[in-house]
Design a protein around this motif. Structure first.
Motif, PDB file in Angstrom:
ATOM      1  N   LYS A  66       5.298  -1.728   5.269  1.00 20.35           N
ATOM      2  CA  LYS A  66       5.328  -2.424   6.563  1.00 20.35           C
ATOM      3  C   LYS A  66       6.653  -2.224   7.298  1.00 20.35           C
ATOM      4  O   LYS A  66       6.739  -2.471   8.500  1.00 20.35           O
ATOM      5  CB  LYS A  66       5.032  -3.903   6.369  1.00 20.35           C
ATOM      6  CG  LYS A  66       3.598  -4.148   5.933  1.00 20.35           C
ATOM      7  CD  LYS A  66       3.340  -5.614   5.651  1.00 20.35           C
ATOM      8  CE  LYS A  66       1.923  -5.867   5.226  1.00 20.35           C
ATOM      9  NZ  LYS A  66       1.561  -5.336   3.941  1.00 20.35           N
ATOM     10  N   ASP A  67       7.678  -1.798   6.576  1.00 24.16           N
ATOM     11  CA  ASP A  67       8.985  -1.481   7.174  1.00 24.16           C
ATOM     12  C   ASP A  67       9.677  -0.499   6.236  1.00 24.16           C
ATOM     13  O   ASP A  67      10.271  -0.886   5.238  1.00 24.16           O
ATOM     14  CB  ASP A  67       9.822  -2.741   7.339  1.00 24.16           C
ATOM     15  CG  ASP A  67      11.169  -2.486   7.999  1.00 24.16           C
ATOM     16  OD1 ASP A  67      11.534  -1.301   8.209  1.00 24.16           O
ATOM     17  OD2 ASP A  67      11.869  -3.464   8.298  1.00 24.16           O
ATOM     18  N   VAL A  83      13.094  -0.794   4.432  1.00 27.87           N
ATOM     19  CA  VAL A  83      13.268  -1.722   3.314  1.00 27.87           C
ATOM     20  C   VAL A  83      12.849  -1.028   2.021  1.00 27.87           C
ATOM     21  O   VAL A  83      11.780  -0.443   1.934  1.00 27.87           O
ATOM     22  CB  VAL A  83      12.406  -2.990   3.529  1.00 27.87           C
ATOM     23  CG1 VAL A  83      12.464  -3.890   2.302  1.00 27.87           C
ATOM     24  CG2 VAL A  83      12.830  -3.722   4.779  1.00 27.87           C
ATOM     25  N   ARG A  84      13.723  -1.091   1.010  1.00 27.23           N
ATOM     26  CA  ARG A  84      13.387  -0.556  -0.312  1.00 27.23           C
ATOM     27  C   ARG A  84      13.085  -1.726  -1.233  1.00 27.23           C
ATOM     28  O   ARG A  84      13.738  -2.755  -1.197  1.00 27.23           O
ATOM     29  CB  ARG A  84      14.526   0.281  -0.873  1.00 27.23           C
ATOM     30  CG  ARG A  84      14.637   1.585  -0.088  1.00 27.23           C
ATOM     31  CD  ARG A  84      15.319   2.714  -0.775  1.00 27.23           C
ATOM     32  NE  ARG A  84      14.744   3.233  -1.981  1.00 27.23           N
ATOM     33  CZ  ARG A  84      13.761   4.147  -2.045  1.00 27.23           C
ATOM     34  NH1 ARG A  84      13.201   4.581  -0.962  1.00 27.23           N
ATOM     35  NH2 ARG A  84      13.362   4.613  -3.193  1.00 27.23           N
ATOM     36  N   VAL A  85      12.067  -1.531  -2.064  1.00 25.40           N
ATOM     37  CA  VAL A  85      11.654  -2.517  -3.049  1.00 25.40           C
ATOM     38  C   VAL A  85      12.008  -1.949  -4.417  1.00 25.40           C
ATOM     39  O   VAL A  85      11.846  -0.749  -4.648  1.00 25.40           O
ATOM     40  CB  VAL A  85      10.130  -2.774  -2.948  1.00 25.40           C
ATOM     41  CG1 VAL A  85       9.665  -3.716  -4.040  1.00 25.40           C
ATOM     42  CG2 VAL A  85       9.765  -3.304  -1.571  1.00 25.40           C
ATOM     43  N   GLY A  86      12.500  -2.788  -5.306  1.00 23.95           N
ATOM     44  CA  GLY A  86      12.851  -2.342  -6.645  1.00 23.95           C
ATOM     45  C   GLY A  86      11.986  -3.014  -7.692  1.00 23.95           C
ATOM     46  O   GLY A  86      11.647  -4.183  -7.563  1.00 23.95           O
ATOM     47  N   THR A 123       0.844  -1.189   0.000  1.00 24.38           N
ATOM     48  CA  THR A 123       0.000   0.000   0.000  1.00 24.38           C
ATOM     49  C   THR A 123       0.880   1.239   0.000  1.00 24.38           C
ATOM     50  O   THR A 123       1.803   1.351   0.809  1.00 24.38           O
ATOM     51  CB  THR A 123      -0.921   0.000   1.235  1.00 24.38           C
ATOM     52  OG1 THR A 123      -1.730  -1.182   1.184  1.00 24.38           O
ATOM     53  CG2 THR A 123      -1.813   1.221   1.253  1.00 24.38           C
ATOM     54  N   VAL A 124       0.588   2.154  -0.897  1.00 21.77           N
ATOM     55  CA  VAL A 124       1.330   3.410  -0.991  1.00 21.77           C
ATOM     56  C   VAL A 124       0.911   4.295   0.181  1.00 21.77           C
ATOM     57  O   VAL A 124      -0.270   4.401   0.497  1.00 21.77           O
ATOM     58  CB  VAL A 124       1.038   4.115  -2.334  1.00 21.77           C
ATOM     59  CG1 VAL A 124       1.700   5.473  -2.401  1.00 21.77           C
ATOM     60  CG2 VAL A 124       1.483   3.231  -3.490  1.00 21.77           C
ATOM     61  N   ASP A 125       1.894   4.894   0.843  1.00 22.39           N
ATOM     62  CA  ASP A 125       1.598   5.835   1.920  1.00 22.39           C
ATOM     63  C   ASP A 125       2.484   7.063   1.771  1.00 22.39           C
ATOM     64  O   ASP A 125       3.207   7.195   0.778  1.00 22.39           O
ATOM     65  CB  ASP A 125       1.717   5.179   3.302  1.00 22.39           C
ATOM     66  CG  ASP A 125       3.125   4.697   3.624  1.00 22.39           C
ATOM     67  OD1 ASP A 125       4.104   5.171   3.015  1.00 22.39           O
ATOM     68  OD2 ASP A 125       3.258   3.833   4.503  1.00 22.39           O
ATOM     69  N   ASN A 126       2.438   7.942   2.750  1.00 26.27           N
ATOM     70  CA  ASN A 126       3.193   9.196   2.635  1.00 26.27           C
ATOM     71  C   ASN A 126       4.702   9.006   2.720  1.00 26.27           C
ATOM     72  O   ASN A 126       5.449   9.938   2.462  1.00 26.27           O
ATOM     73  CB  ASN A 126       2.724  10.208   3.683  1.00 26.27           C
ATOM     74  CG  ASN A 126       2.977   9.734   5.097  1.00 26.27           C
ATOM     75  OD1 ASN A 126       2.922   8.543   5.382  1.00 26.27           O
ATOM     76  ND2 ASN A 126       3.234  10.658   5.986  1.00 26.27           N
ATOM     77  N   LEU A 127       5.192   7.812   3.058  1.00 29.62           N
ATOM     78  CA  LEU A 127       6.635   7.557   3.123  1.00 29.62           C
ATOM     79  C   LEU A 127       7.124   6.626   2.016  1.00 29.62           C
ATOM     80  O   LEU A 127       8.264   6.194   2.033  1.00 29.62           O
ATOM     81  CB  LEU A 127       7.000   6.965   4.495  1.00 29.62           C
ATOM     82  CG  LEU A 127       6.678   7.846   5.697  1.00 29.62           C
ATOM     83  CD1 LEU A 127       6.965   7.097   6.988  1.00 29.62           C
ATOM     84  CD2 LEU A 127       7.461   9.141   5.645  1.00 29.62           C
ATOM     85  N   THR A 128       6.276   6.326   1.049  1.00 30.46           N
ATOM     86  CA  THR A 128       6.632   5.394  -0.029  1.00 30.46           C
ATOM     87  C   THR A 128       7.849   5.871  -0.821  1.00 30.46           C
ATOM     88  O   THR A 128       8.724   5.091  -1.141  1.00 30.46           O
ATOM     89  CB  THR A 128       5.433   5.162  -0.963  1.00 30.46           C
ATOM     90  OG1 THR A 128       4.407   4.508  -0.212  1.00 30.46           O
ATOM     91  CG2 THR A 128       5.808   4.310  -2.153  1.00 30.46           C
ATOM     92  N   ASP A 129       7.904   7.140  -1.140  1.00 33.62           N
ATOM     93  CA  ASP A 129       9.054   7.736  -1.836  1.00 33.62           C
ATOM     94  C   ASP A 129       9.398   6.982  -3.124  1.00 33.62           C
ATOM     95  O   ASP A 129      10.509   6.516  -3.312  1.00 33.62           O
ATOM     96  CB  ASP A 129      10.260   7.791  -0.895  1.00 33.62           C
ATOM     97  CG  ASP A 129      11.407   8.619  -1.449  1.00 33.62           C
ATOM     98  OD1 ASP A 129      11.142   9.573  -2.213  1.00 33.62           O
ATOM     99  OD2 ASP A 129      12.569   8.312  -1.124  1.00 33.62           O
TER     100      ASP A 129
END
Length: 120
Positions: free
Chosen positions: A69-70, A73-76, A48-54
């Motif tokens: 959820k953390d 952690v960055r997802v690519g 889920t996209v939130d205000n810290l997704t960046d």
């Protein structure tokens, strides 16, 4: 982490799902990233996209974002096609900049407090 520290997890089709939240059991608008299995559409990954997704474009075919959820952690997402990657990026930016999706924005800066003077 550096650009070469990535671990490959899934191969699929990136999807954005905008839930307008107009039902009793889902009142809040939200945007989700889903990686769907090609052929079945089965979700391999979702967030889920939130205000810290960046969400960021690192190269023309590689985008990253913080996992909700953390946020450490960055997802690519690695795209096969630069035009598809650019289309996805533009869609993310358009949805996140839409005032109706205010929950996707970063926290607002508070306006400086105004001093009010009462007439004597």
């Amino acid at each position: 982490s550096g650009e070469g520290d990535w671990e490959w997890k899934f191969t699929g089709i990136p999807v954005m799902l905008l839930d307008c939240g107009n039902t009793k059991n889902r009142e809040k608008r939200r945007l989700q990233f889903i990686l769907a299995e090609q052929g079945s559409g089965f979700p391999l990954f979702s967030d889920t996209v939130d205000n810290l997704t960046d969400y960021r474009c690192r190269t023309e075919t590689f985008h990253t974002f913080h996992f909700s959820k953390d946020h450490r952690v960055r997802v690519g997402l690695s795209f096969d096609d630069a035009m598809a990657a650019d289309d996805f990026l533009e869609s993310v930016q358009r949805l996140c900049n839409n005032p109706e999706n205010i929950c996707l924005k970063g926290p607002r800066r508070k306006a400086p407090a105004a001093k009010v003077r009462q007439p004597e």
